[in-house]
Motif scaffolding. Structure first.
Motif, mmCIF file in Angstrom:
data_model
loop_
_atom_site.group_PDB
_atom_site.id
_atom_site.type_symbol
_atom_site.label_atom_id
_atom_site.label_comp_id
_atom_site.label_asym_id
_atom_site.label_seq_id
_atom_site.Cartn_x
_atom_site.Cartn_y
_atom_site.Cartn_z
ATOM 1 N N VAL A 44 0.855 -1.191 0.000
ATOM 2 C CA VAL A 44 0.000 0.000 0.000
ATOM 3 C C VAL A 44 0.891 1.241 0.000
ATOM 4 O O VAL A 44 1.671 1.464 0.931
ATOM 5 N N SER A 45 0.779 2.060 -1.044
ATOM 6 C CA SER A 45 1.604 3.275 -1.128
ATOM 7 C C SER A 45 0.818 4.534 -0.758
ATOM 8 O O SER A 45 1.403 5.525 -0.327
ATOM 9 N N GLN A 46 -0.508 4.488 -0.949
ATOM 10 C CA GLN A 46 -1.343 5.637 -0.573
ATOM 11 C C GLN A 46 -2.714 5.147 -0.103
ATOM 12 O O GLN A 46 -3.244 4.158 -0.621
ATOM 13 N N VAL A 313 -0.495 2.747 5.299
ATOM 14 C CA VAL A 313 0.480 2.866 4.215
ATOM 15 C C VAL A 313 1.697 2.027 4.608
ATOM 16 O O VAL A 313 2.168 2.082 5.741
ATOM 17 N N GLY A 314 2.196 1.240 3.665
ATOM 18 C CA GLY A 314 3.317 0.339 3.938
ATOM 19 C C GLY A 314 2.888 -1.092 4.183
ATOM 20 O O GLY A 314 3.733 -2.003 4.187
ATOM 21 N N ASP A 315 1.583 -1.313 4.388
ATOM 22 C CA ASP A 315 1.078 -2.681 4.554
ATOM 23 C C ASP A 315 1.347 -3.501 3.297
ATOM 24 O O ASP A 315 1.192 -3.010 2.177
ATOM 25 N N VAL A 316 1.699 -4.760 3.514
ATOM 26 C CA VAL A 316 1.878 -5.681 2.394
ATOM 27 C C VAL A 316 0.507 -6.153 1.914
ATOM 28 O O VAL A 316 -0.394 -6.397 2.713
ATOM 29 N N VAL A 317 0.355 -6.262 0.604
ATOM 30 C CA VAL A 317 -0.878 -6.743 -0.009
ATOM 31 C C VAL A 317 -0.670 -8.185 -0.457
ATOM 32 O O VAL A 317 0.298 -8.479 -1.182
ATOM 33 N N TYR A 318 -1.542 -9.068 0.006
ATOM 34 C CA TYR A 318 -1.458 -10.480 -0.362
ATOM 35 C C TYR A 318 -2.688 -10.867 -1.194
ATOM 36 O O TYR A 318 -3.821 -10.540 -0.836
#
Length: 322
Positions: A44-46, A313-318
């Motif tokens: 997640v970038s934004q 923001v910064g969370d990994v997307v799976y």
């Protein structure tokens, strides 16, 4: 058989039954664990929340993800709406300058800001104000009128002879079912968004589009809620179900794009051509989906919320693979 023997036999049977059930549950759990694989697809970038429909986005580092969309404090995504005096919705399609209006909340106050306008503040909760029956894409939905000052501010800003009003969707009001979403997910309800509660788009997809244009575009033009980095262009089209932190999202449909994409989010000027024409040249739906999207090009993905939680923001997307 005596009572003692009967009790012993029943007890043994019960123990065996419970043991078998536990074994079955354990095997079932292991089987389920094996068949659900989390595959990292991006970051997640934004996080972008649009409190006012067609208004300027609020960029967040953290937000609640509820069934009706993103929330931060008193701000909820597309929970304020500009309407005409007869309660029909007004968006950037009709009034492009709306994209420059910033609606935010500080404490229990709503703050309205726009170019060459003095800031207006008024309470988030105004229980004595009228509730209006509004029309959003042909559906009825309520909204609490935000008062005369807000109406005068919008009317003056938009520079029109007609009167505009601001309404707020409150928690106790009945949400609406999107005409586009209902055939696929009839249980999905929203406040004032066009279709679904969460829209997701990748940076790479925007970059791919920009490479085909004379003038680059930014992600703001497409008004997503979640922007993803670290993936290939249009990879998000294939993520049927994803997990971000504790939040689970399920893809419902692509986002069909309209004339609103031709409004510049920095100037509020509509050109009625690009990037819509370029999108139409290479982002059309399959022939079998024409009844859903018609001629609208596809850009971004609409999701429903299967499990609520906190996004950062910064969370990994799976991607969830079964």
């Amino acid at each position: 058989m005596d009572v003692k023997s009967l009790v012993q036999n029943n007890t043994a049977a019960l123990v065996l039954g419970v043991g078998a059930a536990a074994l079955g549950l354990g095997l079932g759990y292991k089987f389920l664990r094996r068949t659900e694989e989390l595959v990292r697809v991006g970051v997640v970038s934004q996080l972008l929340l649009h409190p006012l429909k067609s208004g300027r986005a609020v960029s967040l580092s953290l937000a609640e993800c509820l069934c009706v969309g993103l929330k931060f404090g008193h701000m909820q995504d597309r929970h304020w709406l500009v309407v005409t005096d007869d309660s029909h919705m007004v968006t950037g399609r009709q009034e492009p300058a709306l994209v420059l209006v910033a609606l935010t909340c500080e404490g229990a106050q709503v703050c309205l800001n726009g170019p060459n306008m003095e800031e207006l503040r008024f309470p988030v909760k105004q229980p004595d104000n009228n509730i209006k029956d509004c029309r959003v894409f042909g559906s009825d939905i309520q909204g609490r009128d935000c008062g005369e000052e807000a109406s005068r501010w919008l009317t003056r800003y938009l520079g029109e002879e007609k009167t505009f009003r601001l309404v707020h969707f409150e928690p106790q009001m009945k949400a609406r079912r999107s005409v586009d979403m209902e055939p696929l997910f009839p249980e999905c309800e929203v406040a004032y968004p066009d279709v679904g509660p969460v829209m997701l788009l990748s940076e790479a997809s925007v970059k791919d589009l920009s490479s085909r244009l004379e003038k680059e575009v930014t992600v703001d033009r497409f008004r997503p809620n979640i922007v993803i980095s670290g993936c290939e262009a249009f990879e998000e089209d294939s993520w049927e179900e994803i997990q971000i932190g504790s939040v689970r999202l399920q893809r419902v449909m692509s986002c069909g794009r309209c004339i609103f994409t031709t409004v510049d989010p920095e100037t509020g000027i509509i050109n009625r051509k690009e990037p819509l024409e370029t999108l139409k040249s290479y982002r059309q739906c399959k022939p079998s989906e024409k009844h859903i999207y018609k001629s609208a090009p596809l850009f971004g993905q609409l999701h429903i919320v299967k499990k609520t939680g906190i996004l950062q923001v910064g969370d990994v997307v799976y991607m969830i693979r079964r």
